[in-house]
Write an enzyme that holds these catalytic residues in place. Structure first.
Site: not given
Ligand code: GLV
Ligand code: GLV
Length: 325
Positions: A243, A272, A291
């Site tokens: 994160r 983001e 991401h």
């Molecule tokens: C992605 O970042 C997730 O938490 O699955």
């Protein structure tokens, strides 16, 4: 089972099969057909009276959303392994079950972590652009895009959960020395994989690649700030697939501008999506992804299956529920 269709679910964005089919078998399904993040008002409007909510990372599920849903809401199913977007305390107060999708995405995210390590160390993105832009003029050249060896280097893993452990396994295949720092030690994994637990400061000082696999919570927020980055080697890389808020991004940008570290490979950011005005975009020592840690066809489909089953199994009290806590 008497009239199973009495329950309803709102899915905040289109998810792949078999998720919708599993849910439609048992519930009334309202799935947002759009791919963009839902406006807050649209979310609030659509959760009214639902029994279940299937949500994405970009949806902030707080007390307002839970209140808007009302007393019927029994389960919040995250289409992700991370659940920092859900106010767990508020859910607990209301006896709402919160679930996530562990296991199914860890190898996929560990693969992406290695893509970032390799791309950052070996200038893959800049070298590819060099070829595409027609700048490759002299054939093989002794000093063209010199990078750093991954093989035989030292990897520091912050957070030895399922993803961190799978990154450690891959690192062993690359002949890396692996250090880790985590909230708790796991001596079985240490001996199985020949990796060593060290304090965070020592990990930062010794590693050539520092890879973050911690979940976001009060204690990990901005865990990597200026004082921590300054402990890293000038030739080291920071990799983050967890994160964005675990790292103080302003401090990271400053460190890159000052060449305090060699570079970064990032899949996550403090806010983001990032815009082109984010200085990270204009720094050459950055590999930046949108991401996509779990983004493979197979894994996204598995996540859809698990997140749908989490709802059905919680409501009907059968089968496995990947419950948080
Ligand atoms: C992605 O970042 C997730 O938490 O699955
Ligand atoms: C590189 O291609 C080499 O042969 O050294």
């Amino acid at each position: 089972m008497d009239n199973p269709q009495k329950y309803s679910v709102f899915i905040t964005r289109k998810i792949p099969e078999p998720g919708p089919t599993i849910l439609k078998k048992y519930l009334q399904v309202n799935m947002n057909p759009e791919v963009n993040v839902l406006d807050r008002e649209v979310l609030i409007k659509n959760v009214k009276n639902v029994d279940a909510l299937l949500c994405m990372l970009g949806d902030k599920i707080d007390s307002n959303v839970m209140d808007a849903a009302g007393a019927n809401l029994k389960v919040i199913s995250c289409y992700s392994v991370g659940y920092d977007h859900v106010d767990i305390k508020e859910a607990e107060k209301r006896k709402i079950i919160v679930t996530n999708t562990p296991n199914v995405l860890a190898n996929t995210t560990a693969d992406l972590t290695f893509s970032l390590i390799l791309s950052a160390a070996r200038n893959i993105i800049n070298a590819d652009s060099h070829v595409r832009r027609g700048n490759w003029k002299f054939g093989w050249t002794p000093d063209l895009f010199l990078g750093y060896d991954v093989y035989g280097s030292t990897l520091g893993i912050i957070g030895l959960g399922e993803i961190g452990t799978l990154v450690a396994k891959r690192a062993k295949g690359f002949g890396m020395e692996v250090l880790y720092y985590s909230n708790s030690r796991n001596q079985k994994i240490e001996s199985d994989l020949s990796i060593s637990y060290v304090p965070l400061e020592e990990l930062l000082q010794r590693s050539d690649f520092v890879s973050i696999h911690a979940s976001l919570n009060k204690s990990s927020f901005h865990m990597i700030d200026e004082s921590k980055i300054n402990l890293m080697k000038k030739t080291a890389f920071l990799i983050n697939t967890s994160r964005g808020k675990v790292v103080n991004e302003k401090h990271l940008i400053k460190a890159l501008e000052d060449k305090q570290i060699a570079g970064v490979g990032l899949d996550v950011y403090e806010d983001e999506p990032i815009s082109v005005s984010n200085p990270l975009i204009h720094l050459p020592q950055t590999v930046l992804l949108p991401h996509i840690g779990s983004a493979t066809f197979r894994t996204r489909s598995k996540m859809a299956e698990v997140s749908a089953n989490n709802i059905v199994n919680s409501l009907f009290g059968k089968g496995t529920v990947y419950r948080i806590k």
